[in-house]
Design an enzyme around this catalytic site. Structure first.
Site, PDB file in Angstrom:
ATOM      1  N   CYS A 368       0.797  -1.236   0.000  1.00 29.13           N
ATOM      2  CA  CYS A 368       0.000   0.000   0.000  1.00 29.13           C
ATOM      3  C   CYS A 368       0.830   1.286   0.000  1.00 29.13           C
ATOM      4  O   CYS A 368       0.569   2.181  -0.823  1.00 29.13           O
ATOM      5  CB  CYS A 368      -0.960   0.012   1.190  1.00 29.13           C
ATOM      6  SG  CYS A 368      -1.612  -1.588   1.664  1.00 29.13           S
ATOM      7  N   ARG A 397       6.465 -11.483   5.443  1.00 30.49           N
ATOM      8  CA  ARG A 397       5.880 -11.370   6.775  1.00 30.49           C
ATOM      9  C   ARG A 397       6.381 -12.507   7.651  1.00 30.49           C
ATOM     10  O   ARG A 397       6.419 -13.665   7.223  1.00 30.49           O
ATOM     11  CB  ARG A 397       4.348 -11.395   6.705  1.00 30.49           C
ATOM     12  CG  ARG A 397       3.772 -10.257   5.890  1.00 30.49           C
ATOM     13  CD  ARG A 397       2.269 -10.335   5.810  1.00 30.49           C
ATOM     14  NE  ARG A 397       1.742  -9.324   4.889  1.00 30.49           N
ATOM     15  CZ  ARG A 397       0.457  -9.239   4.531  1.00 30.49           C
ATOM     16  NH1 ARG A 397      -0.427 -10.094   5.033  1.00 30.49           N
ATOM     17  NH2 ARG A 397       0.067  -8.310   3.693  1.00 30.49           N
ATOM     18  N   GLN A 415       1.193 -10.864  -3.533  1.00 31.92           N
ATOM     19  CA  GLN A 415      -0.213 -10.459  -3.486  1.00 31.92           C
ATOM     20  C   GLN A 415      -0.643  -9.882  -4.826  1.00 31.92           C
ATOM     21  O   GLN A 415       0.124  -9.181  -5.490  1.00 31.92           O
ATOM     22  CB  GLN A 415      -0.419  -9.390  -2.414  1.00 31.92           C
ATOM     23  CG  GLN A 415      -0.332  -9.878  -0.991  1.00 31.92           C
ATOM     24  CD  GLN A 415      -0.654  -8.766  -0.017  1.00 31.92           C
ATOM     25  OE1 GLN A 415      -0.097  -7.675  -0.104  1.00 31.92           O
ATOM     26  NE2 GLN A 415      -1.558  -9.027   0.915  1.00 31.92           N
ATOM     27  N   ASP A 417      -2.293  -7.229  -5.606  1.00 38.20           N
ATOM     28  CA  ASP A 417      -2.695  -6.036  -4.872  1.00 38.20           C
ATOM     29  C   ASP A 417      -3.132  -4.932  -5.831  1.00 38.20           C
ATOM     30  O   ASP A 417      -2.503  -4.724  -6.867  1.00 38.20           O
ATOM     31  CB  ASP A 417      -1.505  -5.531  -4.052  1.00 38.20           C
ATOM     32  CG  ASP A 417      -1.905  -5.171  -2.635  1.00 38.20           C
ATOM     33  OD1 ASP A 417      -3.112  -5.043  -2.389  1.00 38.20           O
ATOM     34  OD2 ASP A 417      -1.013  -5.024  -1.788  1.00 38.20           O
ATOM     35  N   HIS A 419      -5.079  -0.769  -5.766  1.00 34.29           N
ATOM     36  CA  HIS A 419      -5.643   0.338  -4.995  1.00 34.29           C
ATOM     37  C   HIS A 419      -6.361   1.292  -5.937  1.00 34.29           C
ATOM     38  O   HIS A 419      -5.891   1.567  -7.040  1.00 34.29           O
ATOM     39  CB  HIS A 419      -4.544   1.065  -4.224  1.00 34.29           C
ATOM     40  CG  HIS A 419      -3.914   0.219  -3.163  1.00 34.29           C
ATOM     41  ND1 HIS A 419      -2.800  -0.558  -3.404  1.00 34.29           N
ATOM     42  CD2 HIS A 419      -4.264  -0.005  -1.868  1.00 34.29           C
ATOM     43  CE1 HIS A 419      -2.488  -1.215  -2.305  1.00 34.29           C
ATOM     44  NE2 HIS A 419      -3.359  -0.901  -1.353  1.00 34.29           N
ATOM     45  N   HIS A 545      -8.554  -0.524  -0.962  1.00 38.51           N
ATOM     46  CA  HIS A 545      -7.637  -1.652  -1.149  1.00 38.51           C
ATOM     47  C   HIS A 545      -8.451  -2.821  -1.701  1.00 38.51           C
ATOM     48  O   HIS A 545      -9.592  -3.029  -1.281  1.00 38.51           O
ATOM     49  CB  HIS A 545      -7.037  -2.118   0.182  1.00 38.51           C
ATOM     50  CG  HIS A 545      -6.367  -1.058   0.983  1.00 38.51           C
ATOM     51  ND1 HIS A 545      -5.007  -0.926   1.056  1.00 38.51           N
ATOM     52  CD2 HIS A 545      -6.870  -0.084   1.780  1.00 38.51           C
ATOM     53  CE1 HIS A 545      -4.694   0.074   1.858  1.00 38.51           C
ATOM     54  NE2 HIS A 545      -5.816   0.605   2.319  1.00 38.51           N
TER      55      HIS A 545
END
Length: 671
Positions: A368, A397, A415, A417, A419, A545
């Site tokens: 992000c 992580r 991911q 991902d 946005h 997100h």
């Protein structure tokens, strides 16, 4: 409830047909003239039974359900009539059957009683019902499989005695006195955590008792001893605290009748057969190397091909839906994670900082902040919105080694991902667009059944009431507009915004957390991102997100288990294996393979064994198509095709095979 056919543990939403034999004259393409074709016709796998589905050839075409080809060896003993007679068995859940819940809870007590009869020094702790049965934790010496058999036999005796379950209410002092009398220190700790009075106790006859709120069956005789099985023993820390004693946890499963137990055990075997860790090794898709460290995935060539296909499909759809693709670094200055709040709220899941030229850097746990920095590179006008950016971004992580599990729980993963930066009045349309995109992607991979949850504002949250109400209403309106049913988790949202979670249902009816859509009022504030509105004033945009697949690693694991490694043709790492009848045809096979690969068909040659073994090996490796080349094929410049699911398809020209394969791949169908 889960409906499971007696012959195969699969969820009830699939279309089942009986086993069927493929007659030699079932296709106009079948004409056996060459040695290769004659061999194929003479082998027993012409007419070998396969479990298949009416919609198999459309298994990845929305909205048809996906389908799975079963190992024929599992069903060879069934005649067609026997297969037709197989009824579906409905497995109840704790939520759908209070009787089952009571049975499972009582089984935990009966097991604890049996353990203490056989092992008088064992100390009891807690024993709840769980999704498919029950467990109980004991402070005692390690147990063996032989011990489990003894415990089950003692449970059967207790059940056979039909002892009553009696509820008793006592004062806290009386409960304390009784616990001290039997020297059960864990029960004393449990008593101290109970806030309500009076204290309830359940007795089994007058021989054993436990602190318990219930519910239970009226007597042990209400339990069907043939519908119970003790499954395993595992270590578990008391209260989940590594600093407290390690206990022996015995897991058991319990059902209302023997038929349900058999169906459940069959379900377990089917899940074991589909285990992505075993299939990943058998099919040479991926590994996790001890030398490199736990939770770090190595994608092997075949697995990497599947990932490449997934990524290409993902990118294509996102570009079509108006997303800009990004690539961003895997590390950043530690200050970035302080601004985002991850250093404060997510520190335990982040790797240690590293010093580079007197500055601290850190591996990224999220994508992000990077996307926000890309947004902040220039001043934006209200006319620019919505702005959609997407990235297949690898994050890192920290996870405890004991929690790592194949591809499902790892330390480094990618991911999908994205946005979206938008205006307040664009939230609904953007959410609806994400729902459409999510459905389009998931249907491509054969997932058409979802569980959807909408989580609303928690007690502690950032952002004003107006924007929370507006965002939550936008999520609800988008879901209603989409026509998807959903459950509302009141107060279950993140502190920075409401969210939608979507679970996909696989071929066994299991549900997997997959897609997430999250409105965020927090990060725009933390990073002070703005735009210029129609009045030339600076305003703060809304940030959304969203992830569709979740992570590529986890989604790949789900795919492996969903298809049992039998990927659809378009997704298969190797779509065609070219097989020579003898080594004399090997040169021709190499030329055929080169032509197939040049045409975009993933093909390989396999030789060095007799043809029967080459075919068996290809089937074990779940290769969907085999092209056999013998003397006749060399002479006529053809290939004889065998489909893993469709049987023998006869001889055809290489160009025809290429055309048909490419059509099947482009349309997500079988050959």
């Amino acid at each position: 409830m889960l409906a499971i056919p007696k012959t195969m543990a699969l969820s009830s939403h699939f279309l089942f047909t009986p086993s069927a034999r493929l007659p030699a004259n079932s296709s106009p393409l079948l004409s056996f003239n060459s040695p290769a074709e004659s061999f194929l016709k003479s082998r027993t796998f012409v007419g070998k039974e396969f479990r298949f589905f009416d919609l198999f050839k459309r298994r990845n075409v929305p909205p048809a359900s996906s389908a799975v080809a079963m190992d024929s060896s599992k069903t060879d003993t069934l005649t067609e009539d026997e297969a037709l007679e197989q009824d579906n068995i409905v497995l109840p859940t704790n939520e759908s059957s209070e009787k089952l819940l009571r049975v499972r809870h009582t089984c935990a007590h009966v097991m604890a009683m049996a353990v203490q009869k056989l092992f008088p020094d064992a100390k009891v702790t807690i024993g709840p019902w769980i999704e498919n049965g029950f467990y109980y934790d004991f402070d005692m010496e390690p147990l063996t499989d032989k011990d489990l058999k003894r415990i089950k036999k003692e449970m059967d005796r207790i059940i056979g005695r039909n002892l009553p379950l009696v509820r008793e209410e006592v004062t806290r002092d009386e409960a304390q006195r009784r616990i001290m009398a039997v020297n059960e220190p864990y029960k004393m700790e449990i008593l101290e955590s109970i806030e309500e009075d009076p204290i309830t106790i359940y007795h089994i006859g007058n021989e054993w008792w436990d602190l318990c709120a219930g519910p239970h069956v009226e007597s042990t005789g209400k339990i069907n001893r043939k519908a119970i099985e003790l499954e395993s023993v595992a270590g578990a820390y008391w209260r989940g605290d590594v600093n407290k004693p390690m206990l022996q946890r015995i897991y058991g499963t319990a059902w209302e009748n023997e038929e349900q137990l058999k169906a459940y055990l069959h379900f377990k075997e089917e899940a074991k057969r589909r285990d992505h860790r075993r299939l990943g090794q058998d099919l040479d898709l991926f590994s996790i190397q001890d030398e490199a460290g736990g939770g770090l995935v190595f994608w092997h060539p075949k697995g990497a091909i599947v990932r490449h296909v997934i990524e290409d499909a993902w990118k294509k759809i996102h570009i079509e839906h108006g997303y800009d693709l990004l690539y961003t670094p895997h590390v950043a200055r530690a200050d970035l994670w302080k601004i985002s709040g991850h250093s404060d709220f997510y520190k335990e899941n982040m790797y240690d900082q590293m010093e580079i030229e007197d500055e601290l850097y850190q591996l990224r746990p999220m994508n992000c902040p990077y996307h926000i920095l890309v947004y902040k590179r220039k001043l934006h006008s209200y006319r620019d919105f919505p702005i959609r950016v997407a990235e297949l971004g690898t994050v890192y992580r920290y996870e405890l080694s004991g929690s790592l599990h194949g591809l499902f729980r790892v330390r480094g993963f990618t991911q999908d991902d994205a946005h979206i930066f938008c205006l307040d009045d664009q939230i609904k349309d953007e959410i609806r667009g994400v729902l459409d995109l999510t459905e389009e992607i998931l249907l491509q991979f054969g997932f058409s059944k979802y569980e959807v949850n909408l989580s609303t504002r928690p007690e502690k949250a950032v952002g004003g009431d107006d924007i929370w109400e507006k965002a939550t209403s936008a999520l609800k309106d988008a879901l209603d507009d989409k026509g998807w049913s959903y459950q509302v988790d009141e107060g279950g949202g993140a502190f920075y915004g409401p969210k939608i979670d979507l679970k996909i249902e696989d071929a066994l009816g299991r549900k997997w957390q997959c897609s997430t859509i999250q409105v965020d009022f927090n990060l725009p504030e933390r990073f002070d991102i703005t735009y210029v509105d129609s009045n030339s004033e600076k305003k703060r945009p809304i940030m959304i997100h969203r992830a569709v697949l979740g992570s590529l690693e986890r989604f790949f694991g789900v795919l492996i288990e969903h298809y049992a490694g039998d990927f659809p043709l378009w997704l298969c790492p190797i779509q065609t294996r070219v097989l020579p009848v003898t080594d004399i045809q090997l040169e021709c096979c190499n030329k055929v393979t080169q032509k197939l690969n040049a045409s975009g068909i993933r093909a390989e040659v396999c030789s060095g064994e007799r043809l029967p073994k080459l075919i068996r090996n290809a089937e074990k490796q779940k290769i969907p198509l085999m092209a056999v080349v013998g003397p006749k094929e060399v002479e006529t410049q053809t290939i004889t095709i065998r489909s893993r699911f469709g049987g023998e398809l006869g001889a055809m020209s290489i160009d025809e095979f290429i055309s048909r394969t490419k059509y099947a791949v482009e349309n997500r169908t079988s050959f």
